[in-house]
Design an enzyme around this catalytic site. Structure first.
Site, PDB file in Angstrom:
ATOM      1  CB  ALA A 150      -0.789  -0.015   1.178  1.00 30.08           C
ATOM      2  CE1 TYR A 167      -0.193   2.424  -3.902  1.00 28.02           C
ATOM      3  CE2 TYR A 167       0.655   4.584  -5.105  1.00 28.02           C
ATOM      4  CZ  TYR A 167      -0.482   3.569  -4.583  1.00 28.02           C
ATOM      5  OH  TYR A 167      -1.843   3.875  -5.026  1.00 28.02           O
ATOM      6  CD  GLU A 217      11.713  -9.374 -13.009  1.00 30.80           C
ATOM      7  OE1 GLU A 217      10.825  -9.030 -12.046  1.00 30.80           O
ATOM      8  OE2 GLU A 217      11.864  -8.816 -13.954  1.00 30.80           O
ATOM      9  CB  CYS A 256      12.405  -2.681 -13.481  1.00 29.53           C
ATOM     10  SG  CYS A 256      12.914  -3.294 -11.830  1.00 29.53           S
ATOM     11  CB  CYS A 312      14.732  -6.721 -11.878  1.00 25.91           C
ATOM     12  SG  CYS A 312      13.474  -6.990 -10.519  1.00 25.91           S
TER      13      CYS A 312
END
Ligand code: THU
Length: 132
Positions: free
Chosen positions: A46, A48, A55, A86, A89
């Site tokens: 929540a 974020y 990954e 991303c 990752c």
């Protein structure tokens, strides 16, 4: 293990994705050099920013079980586009070797393969920390 098998495992774990905010499910399956597979899904929050990518979940699961030598990671989403890891990752994968293959798959199981060093050119790693 062939890439189709690895992709199948990534598709299966994608069902566990905890995505109440983005509704964007991601699954990953990380293959060790010894042939073991560690899977992971994204886990949102929540607040974020604590969200963890699929990954990264797979990498953390594997490393915490004592594994450090990886040959490939498959990544899938529900989209018709190929899943693309991303930047964070990419960095986490690169930590364990520039030759690791990243298998980007789409919802139809089609895929393309890149070496992580091609996805993160001139990446920062242990070597970069060595002085003089
Ligand atoms: N996500 C991943 O799991 N892996 C990536 O490489 C890209 C993004 C997740 C994070 C978040 O839960 C959702 O996808 C939308 O960004």
């Amino acid at each position: 293990m062939d890439y189709h098998e690895l992709i199948k495992k990534a598709i299966a774990v994608k069902e566990n994705a905890y995505v109440p905010y983005s509704h964007f499910r991601v699954g990953a399956a990380l293959l060790t050099q010894s042939g073991k597979v560690f899977t992971g899904c994204n886990v949102e929050n929540a607040s974020y920013s604590p969200t963890i990518c699929a990954e990264s979940t797979a990498i953390v699961k594997a490393v915490s079980e004592g594994e450090r030598e990886f040959s490939a990671i498959a990544v899938v989403t529900d989209t018709e586009d190929f899943a693309s890891p991303c930047g964070v990752c990419r960095q986490r994968i690169f930590e364990f070797g520039g030759d690791i293959e990243v298998i980007m798959a789409n919802r139809d199981g089609e895929y393309k393969v890149y070496k992580i060093s091609d996805l993160l050119p001139e990446g920062f790693n242990q070597e970069s920390l060595k002085k003089g």
